[in-house]
Design an enzyme around this catalytic site. Structure first.
Site, PDB file in Angstrom:
ATOM      1  N   GLU A 112       0.791  -1.038  -0.106  1.00  0.00           N
ATOM      2  CA  GLU A 112       0.050  -0.048   0.118  1.00  0.00           C
ATOM      3  C   GLU A 112       1.025   1.252   0.021  1.00  0.00           C
ATOM      4  O   GLU A 112       1.984   1.284   0.219  1.00  0.00           O
ATOM      5  CB  GLU A 112      -0.914  -0.119   1.237  1.00  0.00           C
ATOM      6  CG  GLU A 112      -2.055  -1.299   1.080  1.00  0.00           C
ATOM      7  CD  GLU A 112      -2.944  -1.142   2.135  1.00  0.00           C
ATOM      8  OE1 GLU A 112      -4.291  -0.982   2.033  1.00  0.00           O
ATOM      9  OE2 GLU A 112      -2.344  -1.183   3.504  1.00  0.00           O
ATOM     10  N   HIS A 226      -8.547   9.816   3.669  1.00  0.00           N
ATOM     11  CA  HIS A 226      -7.964   8.614   2.903  1.00  0.00           C
ATOM     12  C   HIS A 226      -8.608   9.168   1.431  1.00  0.00           C
ATOM     13  O   HIS A 226      -9.502   9.740   1.191  1.00  0.00           O
ATOM     14  CB  HIS A 226      -8.918   7.427   3.131  1.00  0.00           C
ATOM     15  CG  HIS A 226      -8.294   6.075   2.696  1.00  0.00           C
ATOM     16  ND1 HIS A 226      -8.175   5.885   1.182  1.00  0.00           N
ATOM     17  CD2 HIS A 226      -7.755   5.322   3.090  1.00  0.00           C
ATOM     18  CE1 HIS A 226      -7.817   4.845   1.044  1.00  0.00           C
ATOM     19  NE2 HIS A 226      -7.265   4.188   1.874  1.00  0.00           N
ATOM     20  N   ARG A 268      -0.634   8.539   2.294  1.00  0.00           N
ATOM     21  CA  ARG A 268      -2.161   9.134   1.895  1.00  0.00           C
ATOM     22  C   ARG A 268      -2.158  10.694   1.978  1.00  0.00           C
ATOM     23  O   ARG A 268      -3.050  11.194   1.477  1.00  0.00           O
ATOM     24  CB  ARG A 268      -3.077   8.621   3.284  1.00  0.00           C
ATOM     25  CG  ARG A 268      -3.226   7.194   3.010  1.00  0.00           C
ATOM     26  CD  ARG A 268      -3.795   6.523   3.969  1.00  0.00           C
ATOM     27  NE  ARG A 268      -4.006   5.064   3.988  1.00  0.00           N
ATOM     28  CZ  ARG A 268      -4.491   4.188   4.613  1.00  0.00           C
ATOM     29  NH1 ARG A 268      -5.005   4.617   5.852  1.00  0.00           N
ATOM     30  NH2 ARG A 268      -4.640   3.013   4.482  1.00  0.00           N
ATOM     31  N   HIS A 330     -10.717   9.574   7.683  1.00  0.00           N
ATOM     32  CA  HIS A 330     -10.529   8.105   7.838  1.00  0.00           C
ATOM     33  C   HIS A 330      -9.812   7.802   9.047  1.00  0.00           C
ATOM     34  O   HIS A 330     -10.213   6.885   9.784  1.00  0.00           O
ATOM     35  CB  HIS A 330      -9.390   7.802   6.857  1.00  0.00           C
ATOM     36  CG  HIS A 330      -9.206   6.304   6.718  1.00  0.00           C
ATOM     37  ND1 HIS A 330     -10.149   5.272   6.357  1.00  0.00           N
ATOM     38  CD2 HIS A 330      -7.931   5.440   6.865  1.00  0.00           C
ATOM     39  CE1 HIS A 330      -9.604   4.031   6.438  1.00  0.00           C
ATOM     40  NE2 HIS A 330      -8.385   4.167   6.805  1.00  0.00           N
ATOM     41  N   ARG A 365      -0.623   8.401   9.528  1.00  0.00           N
ATOM     42  CA  ARG A 365      -0.384   6.953   9.555  1.00  0.00           C
ATOM     43  C   ARG A 365      -0.041   6.248   8.131  1.00  0.00           C
ATOM     44  O   ARG A 365      -0.641   6.392   7.448  1.00  0.00           O
ATOM     45  CB  ARG A 365      -1.551   6.106  10.291  1.00  0.00           C
ATOM     46  CG  ARG A 365      -1.521   4.944  10.341  1.00  0.00           C
ATOM     47  CD  ARG A 365      -2.885   4.309  11.024  1.00  0.00           C
ATOM     48  NE  ARG A 365      -3.970   4.348  10.626  1.00  0.00           N
ATOM     49  CZ  ARG A 365      -4.247   3.460   9.566  1.00  0.00           C
ATOM     50  NH1 ARG A 365      -3.703   2.640   9.140  1.00  0.00           N
ATOM     51  NH2 ARG A 365      -5.681   3.560   9.075  1.00  0.00           N
TER      52      ARG A 365
HETATM   53  C1  LIG Z   1     -13.118   1.265   6.299  1.00  0.00           C
HETATM   54  C2  LIG Z   1     -12.050   1.237   6.924  1.00  0.00           C
HETATM   55  C3  LIG Z   1     -10.878   0.403   6.545  1.00  0.00           C
HETATM   56  C4  LIG Z   1      -9.615   0.174   7.203  1.00  0.00           C
HETATM   57  N1  LIG Z   1      -8.744  -0.637   6.782  1.00  0.00           N
HETATM   58  C5  LIG Z   1      -7.649  -0.574   7.525  1.00  0.00           C
HETATM   59  C6  LIG Z   1      -6.669  -1.701   7.105  1.00  0.00           C
HETATM   60  O1  LIG Z   1      -6.944  -2.393   6.142  1.00  0.00           O
HETATM   61  N2  LIG Z   1      -5.580  -1.752   7.939  1.00  0.00           N
HETATM   62  C7  LIG Z   1      -5.487  -1.168   9.132  1.00  0.00           C
HETATM   63  O2  LIG Z   1      -4.305  -1.398   9.825  1.00  0.00           O
HETATM   64  N3  LIG Z   1      -6.154  -0.392   9.638  1.00  0.00           N
HETATM   65  C8  LIG Z   1      -7.441   0.072   8.911  1.00  0.00           C
HETATM   66  N4  LIG Z   1      -8.432   0.861   9.398  1.00  0.00           N
HETATM   67  C9  LIG Z   1      -8.181   1.618  10.568  1.00  0.00           C
HETATM   68  C10 LIG Z   1      -8.610   0.432  11.663  1.00  0.00           C
HETATM   69  O3  LIG Z   1      -9.753  -0.506  11.225  1.00  0.00           O
HETATM   70  C11 LIG Z   1      -8.861   1.326  12.786  1.00  0.00           C
HETATM   71  O4  LIG Z   1      -7.964   2.232  13.038  1.00  0.00           O
HETATM   72  C12 LIG Z   1      -8.837   0.180  14.102  1.00  0.00           C
HETATM   73  O5  LIG Z   1      -9.563  -1.106  13.689  1.00  0.00           O
HETATM   74  C13 LIG Z   1      -9.059   0.714  15.248  1.00  0.00           C
HETATM   75  O6  LIG Z   1      -9.434  -0.249  16.239  1.00  0.00           O
HETATM   76  P1  LIG Z   1      -9.927  -0.024  17.983  1.00  0.00           P
HETATM   77  O7  LIG Z   1     -10.042  -1.217  18.567  1.00  0.00           O
HETATM   78  O8  LIG Z   1      -9.107   1.134  18.389  1.00  0.00           O
HETATM   79  O9  LIG Z   1     -11.246   0.689  17.290  1.00  0.00           O
HETATM   80  P2  LIG Z   1     -12.571   0.128  16.939  1.00  0.00           P
HETATM   81  O10 LIG Z   1     -12.311  -1.073  16.059  1.00  0.00           O
HETATM   82  O11 LIG Z   1     -13.228   1.294  16.147  1.00  0.00           O
HETATM   83  O12 LIG Z   1     -13.604  -0.094  18.129  1.00  0.00           O
HETATM   84  C14 LIG Z   1     -13.922   0.736  19.089  1.00  0.00           C
HETATM   85  C15 LIG Z   1     -15.154   0.068  19.793  1.00  0.00           C
HETATM   86  O13 LIG Z   1     -15.493   1.132  20.734  1.00  0.00           O
HETATM   87  C16 LIG Z   1     -16.814   0.971  20.873  1.00  0.00           C
HETATM   88  N5  LIG Z   1     -17.229   2.335  21.682  1.00  0.00           N
HETATM   89  C17 LIG Z   1     -17.107   3.497  21.189  1.00  0.00           C
HETATM   90  N6  LIG Z   1     -17.237   4.459  22.155  1.00  0.00           N
HETATM   91  C18 LIG Z   1     -17.800   3.587  23.078  1.00  0.00           C
HETATM   92  C19 LIG Z   1     -18.353   4.228  24.555  1.00  0.00           C
HETATM   93  N7  LIG Z   1     -18.616   5.346  24.886  1.00  0.00           N
HETATM   94  N8  LIG Z   1     -18.513   3.145  25.411  1.00  0.00           N
HETATM   95  C20 LIG Z   1     -18.350   1.985  24.949  1.00  0.00           C
HETATM   96  N9  LIG Z   1     -17.718   1.619  23.839  1.00  0.00           N
HETATM   97  C21 LIG Z   1     -17.702   2.545  22.986  1.00  0.00           C
HETATM   98  C22 LIG Z   1     -17.254   0.990  19.660  1.00  0.00           C
HETATM   99  O14 LIG Z   1     -18.632   0.480  19.468  1.00  0.00           O
HETATM  100  C23 LIG Z   1     -16.407  -0.138  19.224  1.00  0.00           C
HETATM  101  O15 LIG Z   1     -16.584  -1.535  19.652  1.00  0.00           O
HETATM  102  C24 LIG Z   1      -9.426   0.922   8.429  1.00  0.00           C
HETATM  103  C25 LIG Z   1     -10.561   1.872   8.831  1.00  0.00           C
HETATM  104  C26 LIG Z   1     -11.927   2.002   8.201  1.00  0.00           C
HETATM  105  C27 LIG Z   1     -12.804   2.797   8.728  1.00  0.00           C
END
Ligand SMILES: Cc1cc2nc3c(=O)[nH]c(=O)nc-3n(C[C@H](O)[C@H](O)[C@H](O)COP(=O)(O)OP(=O)(O)OC[C@H]3O[C@@H](n4cnc5c(N)ncnc54)[C@H](O)[C@@H]3O)c2cc1C
Length: 420
Positions: A112, A226, A268, A330, A365
């Site tokens: 990428e 993005h 990006r 993004h 990032r």
């Molecule tokens: C479309 C898309 C494609 C992507 N592709 C990639 C990729 O290919 N590779 C890569 O490395 N990254 C990618 N990313 C980025 C990556 O997916 C995210 O940055 C990463 O998954 C974040 O993980 P996380 O566990 O921190 O948060 P998240 O996976 O966003 O989870 C957050 C959690 O917190 C919960 N939550 C929110 N507020 C509260 C609250 N007040 N109380 C309780 N729970 C709450 C939500 O419901 C969720 O369960 C992508 C992002 C998107 C949107």
């Protein structure tokens, strides 16, 4: 209502779930999540998860991450991310994650923007979904972990700079959950934007709670656009991302005249900026194109089945039609300031994943470093808590439990039990 546990985790994305799975099974864990279990950005991840290829790749991977981040990265955090990547990919495989593989059985890597090498492990174009399904399956097996869905963290309980748990809203009632350690893994803040790739529920809640409690925040001004988000007139909210790996596999960005105006594999921020400059000169057509037409239909359908179908539903045949794209919000590089074990400046409070900010991404990032960040720093945080909370086990376990417990500790090369 009052509940209590050893570790409270808010968020069931990769950071929250992976950390929970790596906590000792003798710790009582409560996970709360704002909506359904799977409503998280982690589930949406397409392109993949980046990893060090071998020891010879260390320098190059670190350099790519720093270059993409415009050298604003925390170098110690970058080293940790890179050097601990392979072990965590192995742990994912042990949890049943079935990455795409070459004929000889080795991992199949894609590339990428900003990566000088093919070093991104993936599962077709829905890497996040498949990783999370494996982790959720594992979660079901853990009797020490209780998951409460539709339960929103609204504040932490803090006294004398020590976190004593969280306050959650569940069925219009507030529950106090007392804990020895609390982890904010509530993701980024994309849901606040009109045009974003994020779930609407990812709305910066953890960061807001931190601000309210005078907890240190870092790099919050670094937001990532993005460059290849499908342009759909009059649509708002969550948009369809066209994975960066499409460019890694040969896609090219073109302007309205069909010209290639930017190196499609630059980081990006560079590509998005070049696109916005083009778009400024064509206000009636506020988009450029992602051109996949040089690639074979069978390859496209096999390599990008999800995106191919989503485009088809909207009337685009990727092998024939140029895809209109524009930058959209993004990712948030900034968040709650943390060290390399997720520790905040409040005792017993941790922040992981997109909610936290180790500074690893600098101001931009590098692609596919986010899922990796969730697992690398999540694992470190879990290990720290295992060490700290382990000796506090109050009930003497049954012989069977003790055996299981000992086996696990010894497998993990922990000898602390012997000293307790
Ligand atoms: C479309 C898309 C494609 C992507 N592709 C990639 C990729 O290919 N590779 C890569 O490395 N990254 C990618 N990313 C980025 C990556 O997916 C995210 O940055 C990463 O998954 C974040 O993980 P996380 O566990 O921190 O948060 P998240 O996976 O966003 O989870 C957050 C959690 O917190 C919960 N939550 C929110 N507020 C509260 C609250 N007040 N109380 C309780 N729970 C709450 C939500 O419901 C969720 O369960 C992508 C992002 C998107 C949107």
């Amino acid at each position: 209502m009052i509940k209590s546990c050893d570790v409270l985790i808010a968020g069931t994305g990769i950071a929250g779930v992976y950390t929970a799975l790596n906590l000792n099974k003798n710790l009582n864990v409560i996970m709360v999540t704002k909506e359904g279990l799977k409503d998280c950005n982690s589930y949406l991840a397409q392109g993949g998860i980046s990893t060090l290829l071998n020891e010879d790749d260390i320098e190059s991977y670190i350099e790519d991450t720093l270059k993409a981040g415009n050298n604003k990265n925390d170098k110690k955090a970058v080293e940790v991310l890179v050097k601990e990547s392979r072990d965590n990919i192995k742990r994912l495989v042990n949890y049943g994650v079935n990455f795409d593989r070459e004929k000889d059985g080795s991992l199949s890597y894609t590339r990428e923007g900003g990566h000088s090498k093919f070093r991104i492990a993936h599962i077709k174009d829905e890497t996040g979904k498949y990783i999370m399904e494996s982790l959720y399956k594992e979660l079901e097996k853990r009797s020490n972990i209780e998951v409460i869905q539709h339960c929103k963290l609204i504040d932490i309980i803090k006294k004398n700079n020590k976190c004593l748990g969280g306050i959650c809203r569940y069925n219009a009632q507030d529950i106090q959950i007392h804990s020895k350690a609390t982890i904010i893994a509530t993701g980024g803040l994309g849901g606040l934007f009109i045009s974003t790739t994020n779930y609407p529920c990812i709305s910066g809640d953890g960061i807001a709670i931190a601000l309210k409690n005078d907890i240190e925040i870092k790099d919050i001004n670094y937001l990532q656009l993005h460059p290849t988000v499908l342009y759909e007139k009059n649509e708002t909210g969550k948009r369809l991302l066209l994975s960066e790996s499409m460019r890694g596999e040969g896609g090219i960005i073109r302007n309205q005249r069909g010209e290639e105006f930017v190196d499609s594999l630059k980081p990006r921020d560079v590509v998005s900026k070049a696109e916005l400059e083009q778009i400024a000169s064509t206000p009636d057509k506020p988009y450029v194109y992602l051109d996949m037409t040089k690639l074979d239909k069978d390859f496209l359908m096999k390599r990008f089945p999800f995106i191919y179908n989503e485009c088809l539903k909207r009337g685009y045949r990727m092998e024939k039609d140029m895809l209109p794209v524009a930058p959209a919000h993004h990712y948030a590089m900034g968040g709650i300031k943390v060290g390399t074990h997720g520790e905040t400046n409040v005792i017993d409070l941790y922040a992981l994943g997109e909610a936290g900010c180790t500074g690893v991404h600098g101001s931009n990032r590098l692609a596919s470093n986010s899922l990796l960040e969730g697992v690398v720093f999540g694992y470190r945080c879990a290990r720290k808590l295992n060490d700290e909370l382990y000796c506090e086990v109050k009930e003497y376990p049954s012989r069977d439990k003790l055996n299981e417990f000992l086996k696990e500790r010894l497998n993990n090369n922990y000898v602390k039990l012997l000293n307790c």
